[in-house]
Write a protein that holds these residues in place. Structure first.
Motif, short mmCIF file in Angstrom:
data_model
loop_
_atom_site.label_atom_id
_atom_site.label_comp_id
_atom_site.label_asym_id
_atom_site.label_seq_id
_atom_site.Cartn_x
_atom_site.Cartn_y
_atom_site.Cartn_z
N TRP A 165 12.70 -14.74 3.61
CA TRP A 165 12.62 -14.64 5.22
C TRP A 165 12.28 -16.00 5.59
CZ3 TRP A 165 15.88 -11.52 5.97
CH2 TRP A 165 15.82 -10.14 5.71
N SER A 166 11.47 -16.89 5.16
CA SER A 166 10.97 -17.91 5.31
C SER A 166 12.45 -18.95 5.26
CB SER A 166 9.91 -18.83 4.46
OG SER A 166 8.62 -17.93 4.67
N ILE A 167 13.00 -19.10 4.28
CA ILE A 167 14.36 -19.57 3.99
C ILE A 167 15.03 -19.63 5.16
CG2 ILE A 167 16.36 -20.21 2.27
CD1 ILE A 167 14.55 -19.56 0.12
N PHE A 168 15.76 -18.27 5.26
CA PHE A 168 16.51 -17.82 6.49
C PHE A 168 16.07 -18.09 7.79
CE2 PHE A 168 18.06 -14.90 2.91
CZ PHE A 168 19.21 -15.79 2.58
N THR A 169 14.79 -18.16 7.91
CA THR A 169 14.22 -18.56 9.40
C THR A 169 14.42 -19.89 9.66
OG1 THR A 169 12.78 -16.40 9.12
CG2 THR A 169 12.18 -18.12 10.81
N ILE A 170 13.89 -20.73 8.65
CA ILE A 170 14.04 -22.12 8.89
C ILE A 170 15.58 -22.71 8.99
CG2 ILE A 170 13.74 -24.39 7.51
CD1 ILE A 170 11.16 -23.38 6.31
N LEU A 171 16.29 -21.93 8.27
CA LEU A 171 17.89 -22.28 8.47
C LEU A 171 18.25 -21.99 9.85
CD1 LEU A 171 19.39 -21.20 5.01
CD2 LEU A 171 19.22 -23.41 5.75
#
Lengths: 143, 143
Positions: free
Chosen positions: A44-50
């Motif tokens: 979720w961190s990855i996608f949120t940052i993206l």
DNA sequence: CGGTATCCCGTGTGATACTG
DNA sequence: CAGTATCACACGGGATACCG
């Protein structure tokens, strides 16, 4: 003349790994890499940052729409975690209805670059991975 | 003269993100990036790949010692997953006592490069992150 | 709108014991 | 040595309901 400096690169890589492992051997919370990588690994961190990379600033429900499949709870948790680690800023406007704007900090932007490289790697190697998976399946069927 | 081509870079980054999100919108298992990133995000995968980067080949218990804190079970699971995705090769020697040697494939090596960059990023920004955490703590205490 | 609080279930993961 | 099998359990994370 083209120099294939494989050996030089190998050396550099080896050194880098050794360095990582030096850090990795410290205990528990004190180990920054273990700690940080564990955070960034979270999907979720990855996608949120993206998602935050797409808009300069975004509000809560905008993000929720962009990050496909995330629940309200997990978006809250993820954003708090990112804020805690200095990757995301949170600006509250005391209006009615309330407005909260999230944005990447410069640190977050720098991490975004890393994420994109990972994503690019994933994209450009997906065929190889898919092939490997097929092989693996067949191998299992044989035995 | 030094050209700060921030705008050009921004454009590139935006484009990259859009590309990632194009892929991300496909459904479920069919989305390779979602799928692959979810795998790579796993902390044990990261550390196992780093460990395999140190030795050209390694046996099970060697890896277990290197990857600090991993259980036998999780090492098995992780290695299988990496093998399934074509990142790690598994060579069995039918001897007694049995010997199994793990090594990075060329695909795995290529991923190792990405991991090291992430690790480097983490190392070089750990102070900023630590500071952000302190700020966050204090902020919470105020309210 | 942008959350927090609570409940609850699935599964990820560690511990332990057994096997070729 | 290099696993597999089983169990037990904490925790991630979804669903739901409520609040400022």
């Amino acid at each position: 003349m083209i120099v294939t400096n494989t050996e030089n690169q190998e050396l550099t890589i080896e050194n880098k790994i050794d360095k990582v492992f030096d850090m990795e051997h410290c205990e528990g919370i004190l180990c920054p890499i273990k700690d940080i990588l564990a955070h960034l690994g979270d999907k979720w961190s990855i996608f949120t940052i993206l998602a935050l990379g797409q808009n300069k600033v975004a509000r809560f429900n905008e993000l929720k729409k962009q990050v496909n499949g995330i629940s309200q709870r997990m978006l809250t948790v993820t954003l708090r975690s990112l804020e805690e680690n200095g990757l995301v800023s949170r600006q509250i406007y005391p209006e009615i209805p309330p407005r909260v704007e999230y944005a990447l900090t410069s640190l977050g932007h720098s991490l975004l670059g890393q994420m994109l490289q990972l994503a690019e790697w994933a994209t450009s190697h997906r065929d190889e991975i898919e092939e490997a998976r097929q092989n693996f399946k067949e191998k299992k069927l044989v035995f």
